[in-house]
Design an enzyme around this catalytic site. Structure first.
Site, mmCIF file in Angstrom:
data_model
loop_
_atom_site.group_PDB
_atom_site.id
_atom_site.type_symbol
_atom_site.label_atom_id
_atom_site.label_comp_id
_atom_site.label_asym_id
_atom_site.label_seq_id
_atom_site.Cartn_x
_atom_site.Cartn_y
_atom_site.Cartn_z
ATOM 1 N N CYS A 110 11.181 74.846 -125.165
ATOM 2 C CA CYS A 110 9.883 75.336 -124.667
ATOM 3 C C CYS A 110 9.477 74.714 -123.332
ATOM 4 O O CYS A 110 8.910 75.391 -122.478
ATOM 5 C CB CYS A 110 8.798 75.138 -125.708
ATOM 6 S SG CYS A 110 8.664 73.464 -126.371
ATOM 7 N N ASP A 369 2.520 81.192 -123.564
ATOM 8 C CA ASP A 369 3.227 80.514 -124.648
ATOM 9 C C ASP A 369 4.698 80.919 -124.676
ATOM 10 O O ASP A 369 5.011 82.098 -124.839
ATOM 11 C CB ASP A 369 2.555 80.880 -125.975
ATOM 12 C CG ASP A 369 2.969 79.971 -127.119
ATOM 13 O OD1 ASP A 369 3.962 79.240 -126.957
ATOM 14 O OD2 ASP A 369 2.298 79.979 -128.163
ATOM 15 N N HIS A 371 6.767 80.058 -127.012
ATOM 16 C CA HIS A 371 7.240 80.000 -128.395
ATOM 17 C C HIS A 371 7.303 81.381 -129.035
ATOM 18 O O HIS A 371 6.627 81.680 -130.020
ATOM 19 C CB HIS A 371 6.335 79.087 -129.226
ATOM 20 C CG HIS A 371 6.295 77.680 -128.737
ATOM 21 N ND1 HIS A 371 5.408 77.237 -127.791
ATOM 22 C CD2 HIS A 371 7.061 76.607 -129.062
ATOM 23 C CE1 HIS A 371 5.612 75.959 -127.551
ATOM 24 N NE2 HIS A 371 6.605 75.546 -128.307
#
Length: 482
Positions: A110, A369, A371
């Site tokens: 990430c 994000d 993820h």
């Protein structure tokens, strides 16, 4: 036979793990993010108001933006601006990463993805400018958790069946976008076509293949030289140094006009930045040596440097804004930074969960994000789909949950531009009554003049608040952990 059997087991484990990550990380975009209509929203230097023009309810003033950047009552402009930022997320089913057998970065990559997003924003400023937006941004469909989780389950079944039958599983690369016919006579259409070429080339540099100039494979390979391996946790400071090396070593001639600089010990040495601006482009190579699609060139390109002996510099500053938690005294500082158009964002996040901060509203950060597990896209084709590289759903997080360890990025087009940036940031960094110490500082001269941290390992660079005990020259901007 025994080795073959163990290989099959490992393949099955990898597939189950991949689907688990797909399910685990698909929740991230499920919920809708709410925004107040009575507070301005800042997105990488652009200010938006969601209050309608005929609405008489009170609205707060923008956080030090210029008046021309305020867009009253136009939510669509914000949506289009946000969705035009490049979104780099977890991917799977790509070529094994250097030094490993991993074919996905789910669960560990990430921070590298967040770093890619920040680097991508710098390249957007360089080639397209801050006002550029993607024509397909508003056509993006919201990502639905149930749909993607169901798709993941179906792909697991298909992969397992393919494994048992000895045939390759289906590739879910998505369908190519439908290209609209454009008349060639309009100068405006020609300009849009040129920008789209830059856009597509820029995305291709971040592809998940060994040949991609700024792709995950290249970043992991560079990480190996710093003691990091695929599957390890990468902190924001180490990623800053990896990004610097990736830009410097990029062989595509389109990237010869830009380089990167990483501050040392929370200090930006102005002479070093100026030298970076003046030095010849790194990674010079003939076009034949580049595996990435050729970068579009035009004498009137949106952001090309006008001076052949000058190049733009991406300034990366690893900082630590507190101890175990971010010190609230730095919240206004972060807001000031994200209100600047030459700011390319902040990579950080929650502990062990990185994200890319691009703006704020009130006391909440707006971020992208990484993820979210998506399938590999072959960017070597001329018409590869762009939709999965743009996010339709912004997310918010309270400033209080922000991890104190982060890296701040800025884009400087020229030495003259840097001088303006230095002066503006120096004002932002002036200590207030609450904030006694600046997050970082500017110093005249070169780093070597101060005999600082020349022998620090990448692991020690991960802690930018550790100072060299041999330092004899002090400045008023010394970083002190609050």
């Amino acid at each position: 036979m025994e080795n073959k059997g163990s290989d099959e087991v490992e393949k099955l484990k990898t597939k189950f793990l991949s689907v688990w990550h797909n399910v685990k990380y698909s929740w991230a975009l499920k919920s809708k993010t709410s925004f107040s209509r009575n507070s301005p929203v800042l997105l990488l230097g652009k200010c938006y108001h969601f209050k309608a023009e005929d609405d008489d309810s009170p609205t707060e003033a923008c956080y030090e933006p210029s008046d021309e950047d305020c867009v009253m009552g136009n939510v669509e402009n914000f949506r289009k601006d946000f969705a035009s930022r490049l979104w780099l997320t977890y991917r799977e089913e790509f070529t094994p990463l250097p030094g490993s057998t991993l074919t996905s970065d789910c669960g560990w990559g990430c921070m590298l993805r967040a770093g890619q997003m920040m680097l991508a924003q710098a390249l957007v400023l360089h080639f397209l400018g801050r006002d550029w937006t993607w024509s397909g941004a508003l056509a993006l469909q919201p990502l639905d958790t149930e749909t993607w989780t169901t798709t993941a389950a179906k792909r697991l079944v298909a992969s397992l069946e393919a494994s048992l039958q000895g045939s390759p599983g289906p590739s879910d690369h998505g369908s190519p976008p439908v290209l609209q016919n454009q008349a060639s006579g309009s100068a405006e259409e020609a300009d849009e076509h040129l920008k789209e070429m830059y856009h597509r080339t820029l995305v291709s540099w971040f592809g998940d293949s060994p040949s991609a100039q700024l792709g995950l494979h290249r970043l992991v390979r560079l990480g190996l030289t710093m003691g990091k391996q695929a599957g390890d946790w990468y902190g924001p400071a180490v990623v800053a140094h990896i990004l610097k090396k990736a830009v410097e070593e990029a062989m595509d001639p389109g990237l010869a006009g830009i380089t990167a600089y990483v501050s040392q010990d929370c200090t930006v040495y102005s002479a070093d930045v100026i030298d970076s601006h003046r030095a010849p482009g790194a990674g010079q190579a003939s076009p034949e040596g580049s595996d990435a699609p050729p970068s579009p060139h035009n004498d009137q390109s949106v952001s090309a440097s006008t001076l052949p002996d000058s190049r733009a510099v991406i300034i990366l500053i690893p900082v630590r804004l507190g101890g175990e938690k971010t010190n609230p005294d730095y919240f206004n500082f972060a807001k000031s930074i994200l209100s600047l158009e030459y700011c390319i964002g902040i990579i950080g996040g929650k502990p062990k969960q990185a994200c890319y901060f691009v703006g704020f509203q009130d006391d909440s950060l707006i971020y992208m994000d990484p993820h979210y597990c998506q399938s590999f896209v072959d960017v070597s084709t001329s018409d590869f789909p762009l939709q999965s590289y743009h996010c339709p759903s912004p997310k918010k997080m309270p400033f209080s949950k922000m991890d104190p360890s982060c890296t701040i990025g800025f884009y400087s087009r020229s030495a003259q531009d840097y001088e303006r940036i230095r002066q503006e940031l120096s004002k932002v960094l002036q200590p207030s009554a609450k904030e006694k110490y600046p997050a970082f500082t500017f110093v005249q001269g070169h780093c070597r003049d101060y005999d600082l941290s020349a022998g620090l390992t990448p692991e020690k660079r991960e802690w930018p608040f550790i100072r060299d005990p041999r330092r004899t020259v002090t400045t008023a901007g010394d970083f002190v952990l609050l």
